[in-house]
Each structure stands twice: as C-alpha cells, then as structure tokens.
Design an enzyme around this catalytic site. Structure first.
Site, mmCIF file in Angstrom:
data_model
loop_
_atom_site.group_PDB
_atom_site.id
_atom_site.type_symbol
_atom_site.label_atom_id
_atom_site.label_comp_id
_atom_site.label_asym_id
_atom_site.label_seq_id
_atom_site.Cartn_x
_atom_site.Cartn_y
_atom_site.Cartn_z
ATOM 1 C CG HIS A 49 38.830 37.971 37.613
ATOM 2 N ND1 HIS A 49 39.585 36.878 37.251
ATOM 3 C CD2 HIS A 49 37.818 38.050 36.709
ATOM 4 C CE1 HIS A 49 39.068 36.323 36.164
ATOM 5 N NE2 HIS A 49 37.986 37.011 35.832
ATOM 6 C CG ASN A 122 39.384 33.602 32.451
ATOM 7 O OD1 ASN A 122 39.761 34.466 33.219
ATOM 8 N ND2 ASN A 122 38.118 33.471 32.090
ATOM 9 C CE1 TYR A 336 35.461 42.201 31.259
ATOM 10 C CE2 TYR A 336 37.655 42.476 32.181
ATOM 11 C CZ TYR A 336 36.589 41.660 31.842
ATOM 12 O OH TYR A 336 36.650 40.318 32.087
#
Length: 671
Positions: A49, A122, A336
């Site tokens: 990303h 997404n 993350y």
C-alpha cells in the site's frame, strides 16, 4: 527451516491457536519473528500500500444503531463524524502508476468522540490467504523478484503464479484479481470492504457478527485492460488526480456504508466458515443494510504530513466493536501496530496531527521519540496515590472498552480448521455471476498474466487450478496459452450465482463522468455550448480538446477556451467523446492523426461517442463503420448522431454515458 536463532520449524503455514478455530496466541514466537522481520523490510515507505492518495470528509449515520452496537458514532443521525480515507494500490512502490491491475486499499479513520476507529479494508471482499502467517510469503511472491527487481507493480511474473499454483486457498481471490474489479475507473467508482468478520456488541452485551461494505453512489465501474495500460503511461497519477480534482470542484466521492448482520446462533448455517477471509457472504443469504453515508470534501494540506504519515491499525476499535477469531484478522491486530512503530519511528506516532484523536487522551506512556505531550504529573504508573490514581481505568458502564466474553478452549496446535477446507465453490460462484464481457475480460487477464510465465509446469498447475473452478474457464485459458486443456471436469459447476458480484448490476449514472469535446477553429458555437450546458446540469464535466492550446474561433459565437490539446490529453482520460458541427473545425480534425486516434481508441474501449451533422463523417474516417447520419445507430451501441444538439440528441447521449460501456458494439456493427 529454522528461526533466526536456529530452532527447527515444524510448520510455517498456520499460526498457533487455541483450537483450530480459536484466537491466535501471543506466545507464537515463530509468527512474531516472521511477521516482525517482514514488517521491517522496507524503509521508509510502506511494504504494501505504498502508493496512496487521501482525503478528509465526514460520516453520518442514517438512524441509530443502538439495537446492535453501543458505538457512539453510530447512534445519532445528526452527528457528523470526521474521517480521513486513504486509497492505495497494494503491490507497487510509491513511484508506480495508479491504473495497474492490482487490489486497492480502502481504509477509513473515524475520529469519534470515544477515540479513533480504523476500518482497514480493500476494494475486494475476500483475501488471498486464510492465516496471517502466510502474509510475508504472499507479498514476497507478489513483489518484484529479488534477483533483478522486476516487474514493478505487477503480478504477471513466475514467482507469483508459482506460489499461487501451490496455494489452493487463493483461488477465490485470484478470480477477483483477474476481474475488472482490479482496474477501477477511479476511486469515486470503487467499492470497499472490511474483508473480515467483526463483532458488534450492544449495551446489553449481546454480540452479533458484522461484515462491512462501502458502496459508491456513482456505482462500481472499471477501465478495460488496454485503457489501464495506456493510462499508466499517459497519466500515472490518474486516480489521485481525479480524487483531488473532484473534491476541488465540490463533487467529491460519496459512499454508503452497509453491513451484513449475522446473529451468533447463525454462525454455522452457511455451508462455509464466516471466519474464513477467503469467503464472502452472498447478499442473497444476508442482505446488506445501509446504515450511513460518507462524503469526502477536503483535500489534504500536505501529502507527507497526512496521506503518507497516516497510520491505520485494525486493532484500533471503539467500544461496541470487537474482533472475531478470523486467523488473518488476528495476525493483523499485532502486525499493523508493529509496522507503524517501525515505519514512523516511535510508538508516539499517535501524536502526529493526522493520527491524533479529537477526544482527550491520557495514559502513563512515557517519553520516547516524537513525544509531544508535556506531562506535568510526578507519577507515571498505576495504581498510584501521589496523583490521586489518575489516569484511572474507566468502568464498562461509563464507556470503558471491554472485550466480548467469548468462551475459548482447545489444544495449542498449528492446524487449519477443517471448516476452511473448501477453496473453490465461491470462486465458481464468482465466475457464474459475471456477465459475458466480464468473463471475457477475466480470461484475457489470465492469458496475459500466465503468458508472462515461461515455466510450463507453473502454467499447467494453474490451468489445473482453474479446472477446479470451472472446466470451460480452464479450457479457454489453456487455449490462449497454447496448452492442452484438461481432459475432464475436475469439479462439477454448482450453477449458483449472486447478482451483487457482477458490475453489470451496479448503479449507473452520468453524474461524475468526464466528456472530451473535440473541436478546432470554426466549431459550431451553438452545438458546443448547448450540449455542454446540458451535460453540466447533469453533473457531467466537459473539456474542450483541440490541436493547439489557447482559444479557438467559433461560428455563431465568441471564441472558445481550450482546456487540453491532443498532446496533453488522450481518450483514456475521458468517459465519452462529443464532436460538434462546424465545417472548418471538422476539416482540421480530419487532417489530424491524433484526433482520429483519439476517436478510434474511445471506440475500441466501448465508450459513448456522439457527433452532430458532418461530425459523423469524422467518426467514419476515424474507423467507425456501420453508421449513417440519416440512419441512427441503436442506442445500445453507444454511438449517438444527429443534425444538431437537440433535446433528443442530448437525452440519448446522456443515456449512453450513463451505461458506462457498450460491450455489444463490435458484434452488432460488424453484422
């Protein structure tokens, strides 16, 4: 295979869980080491990303969701919750093009009164893998091959398809990857999904499972592959430019947030596991309930400070939202945060303006890089008496976050749940649901991607995988690769469909479209201005494209300003083309190769094309056959002709623009 310390590894395909369907355990040192090492492979851009664009806006619920969740931002229809959204491609670097075939990130940060909530998703409702421990392997396979760093922003290479041919769980996602969904026309016409199954919990402690859907109000529309490839060269910033310009013009993207709500007692009724991220829940089984709308209305003031430094984490939830035991989600919860700490250099990344909550926040975190709070208390521990035990934990009754009390039991084991074993039925469902043009595009994409793979064994394995989805699909792909087709059907096609999976059934509107008006000196002023005004009134943007910049003379009116030239623009940047009348203008355009190519390329990309009077002759010279000013072409073919820009002409052109593409054009005109 060993750990970095040399310990032998017995399995690298499944994380350690409490039972095969249970949550991932923190003591899984192999998972932690593998993901921690992977998270630190790039600096300073994101590993995935990396190429993104962002925008500010707000979210407003339609009605209170108090029956289902105690999340405050979903309670009052009068409250507008600020948001920041980041769209992105997955595979390419920051310098890659916007329009490549790729999955797109669709992540939303809600700045709620109870703290930030990140919905990290997404534009595809499913994912490649079922367990997060396989994510480094997946991305290594997607990224450029390590020996020569080729190819950039593309999966059309041997290492990706070698990996996929050995991972059957990926086949559903592969069908989406090869479909038109990975070639979005722009971010305004791109769907978004939360991917995972989450939980909502209400004030009474009742839990329900949730799937999130973002649906663009302009519908879900795509480029054709040739168009996407040309855009990568003509305007590699096409998507981010469109996002920026639409907001500057006051017509920014709008998305409706919908949820699929599943009662806990219905968890096992679907024939597939709702904790499996390679599966979706067809809308025929659980309808999507619209609950609110998001509007993006402000561009960032600084790309780096906002779009590049924004940090999304699936673990960032508010009271009333909780997690399921989806093993892909479970891994993301820790990975993350670890990634953001590494990428931004400190756990204090939350102090950056784009990440800072709008509500007050208090804790005992101390110092470190980027610490922007000037703490004056003499204590930084809990409990304490010297500081009146502040900051103090907040009871659940007063809004304190409490995890859902789910019963968990099982042996500590590296094992995939047997309920995750079906890898092909939903891939078949997706194939069955597509329209004929969408199927053709998917087959063409597979032939292109696998055609870049020179290892015949990999090609054969992939054809065998496609044969487990549908025999005809495998035959068509094999034919394009020059391979022998499978002799027999591997798995009988179940024949099931879901209408929501085809873009053929999406919202269709002319609003938000962009039309190129091809004109030169001597253009008919009344044709040009009357149609332009009519299109503008319906939310269609128009730009005059000519041979040279500046202004051009018109017949019957003042000079006309030129917005683009054939050197700076191309048909792939527009959704439709209009050629107004004017003999002098048309004569000049007929002599210009770029103008003729502009028209023919739009024709080949199935776009609406309109012409007045002798402008029809320009279309014919550009290579469009089977049209005649005195014999109007059927509207279904998207070629609109007329002596002047009358009301009926405008109505027909708007209808053609609304349809987006006209797939039956070539067959019909050939007849």
């Amino acid at each position: 295979m060993t750990t970095d310390d040399g310990h032998f590894i017995s399995s690298t395909d499944d994380s350690l869980k409490a039972g095969s369907r249970g949550p991932t355990l923190l003591e899984d040192f192999h998972f932690q080491e593998k993901l921690s090492s992977f998270d630190r492979e790039r600096i300073p851009e994101r590993v995935v990303h990396a190429r993104g664009a962002g925008a500010h806006g707000y979210f407003q619920p339609y009605a209170s969701m108090v029956e289902f969740t105690k999340a405050k931002f979903l309670q009052d229809p009068a409250v507008k919750t600020p948001v920041f959204v980041r769209f992105s491609t997955v595979g390419g670097s920051r310098g890659s093009a916007d329009s490549v075939r790729d999955v797109r990130g669709f992540s939303v940060k809600f700045y709620t009164e109870d703290g930030n909530y990140d919905l990290v998703g997404n534009n595809i409702p499913v994912f490649f893998i079922q367990d997060a421990i396989k994510f480094p392997d997946l991305v290594h396979a997607i990224k450029p091959e390590p020996d020569h760093e080729i190819p950039q922003a593309s999966t059309a290479h041997p290492s990706f398809w070698d990996f996929i041919s050995l991972i059957p769980e990926s086949m559903h996602m592969i069908m989406w990857l090869l479909s038109d969904r990975t070639l979005p026309r722009n971010f305004r016409m791109m769907q978004g999904f939360g991917i995972h199954t989450f939980r909502w919990i209400n004030a009474q402690g009742k839990s329900r499972f949730i799937k999130y859907h973002w649906k663009p109000l302009l519908g879900v529309h795509s480029n054709v592959f040739d168009e996407a490839q040309k855009l990568a060269g003509k305007d590699p910033d096409f998507h981010r430019r469109d996002l920026w310009n639409s907001i500057e013009q006051g017509v920014g993207p709008e998305y409706e947030l919908g949820v699929q709500i599943i009662e806990e007692e219905d968890e096992f009724k679907f024939g597939f596991d709702i904790l499996d991220s390679t599966k979706l829940i067809p809308e025929e089984l659980v309808p999507v309930q619209p609950i609110g709308k998001m509007t993006l209305n402000r561009n960032p003031d600084n790309f780096f400070a906002e779009t590049e430094q924004v940090a999304f984490r699936p673990s960032n939830v508010v009271s009333g939202v909780d997690f399921s035991d989806d093993p892909l989600l479970q891994g993301r919860l820790s990975s993350y945060h670890d990634t953001q700490v590494y990428r931004l250099g400190s756990p204090n990344f939350i102090h950056l303006p784009i990440n800072r909550p709008v509500c007050p926040f208090h804790n005992n975190h101390q110092d470190g890089p980027m610490q922007m709070q000037v703490k004056t208390s003499r204590v930084n521990y809990s409990p304490n008496s010297l500081g009146n035990n502040q900051p103090a934990p907040v009871p659940e009754a007063e809004g304190g976050f409490v995890h859902y009390s789910e019963r968990v039991e099982g042996h500590k084991i590296r094992e995939r749940s047997p309920s995750f074993a079906d890898h092909f039925s939903q891939a078949t469902l997706f194939w069955n649901s597509l329209s004929v043009p969408e199927k053709d595009h998917l087959v063409g994409a597979a032939r292109f991607e696998l055609g870049k793979v020179k290892e015949k064994t990999v090609q054969q394995r992939m054809v065998a995988r496609f044969n487990e989805v549908d025999h005809e699909l495998a035959e068509r792909i094999a034919e394009g690769l020059g391979l022998s087709a499978p002799a027999a059907t591997e798995t009988a096609n179940h024949g099931q469909k879901s209408a929501a999976l085809s873009q053929e059934n999406t919202t269709k509107t002319a609003k938000g479209r962009k039309v190129a008006i091809l004109a030169a000196s001597g253009v008919c002023y009344s044709d040009l201005t009357s149609l332009k005004q009519a299109l503008n009134s319906q939310g269609v943007d128009c730009e005059v494209v000519s041979i040279l910049g500046g202004t051009i003379k018109s017949t019957g009116g003042p000079e006309v300003e030129v917005q683009q030239t054939f050197l700076t623009a191309a048909s792939v940047m527009f959704d439709a083309i209009y050629v107004p009348g004017g003999s002098e203008s048309l004569t000049a355009l007929k002599m210009n190769v770029d103008a003729l190519q502009f028209i023919y390329e739009a024709y080949r990309h199935y776009k609406p094309i309109a012409a007045n009077g002798k402008g029809v002759n320009l279309l014919i010279q550009a290579g469009i056959k089977g049209i005649d000013l005195n014999s109007p072409v059927p509207i279904a073919l998207g070629i609109v002709t007329g002596h002047e820009a009358s009301n009926s002409f405008t109505h027909n052109f708007l209808a053609a623009i609304k349809a987006h593409r006209h797939w039956s054009r070539f067959e019909a005109l050939a007849d």
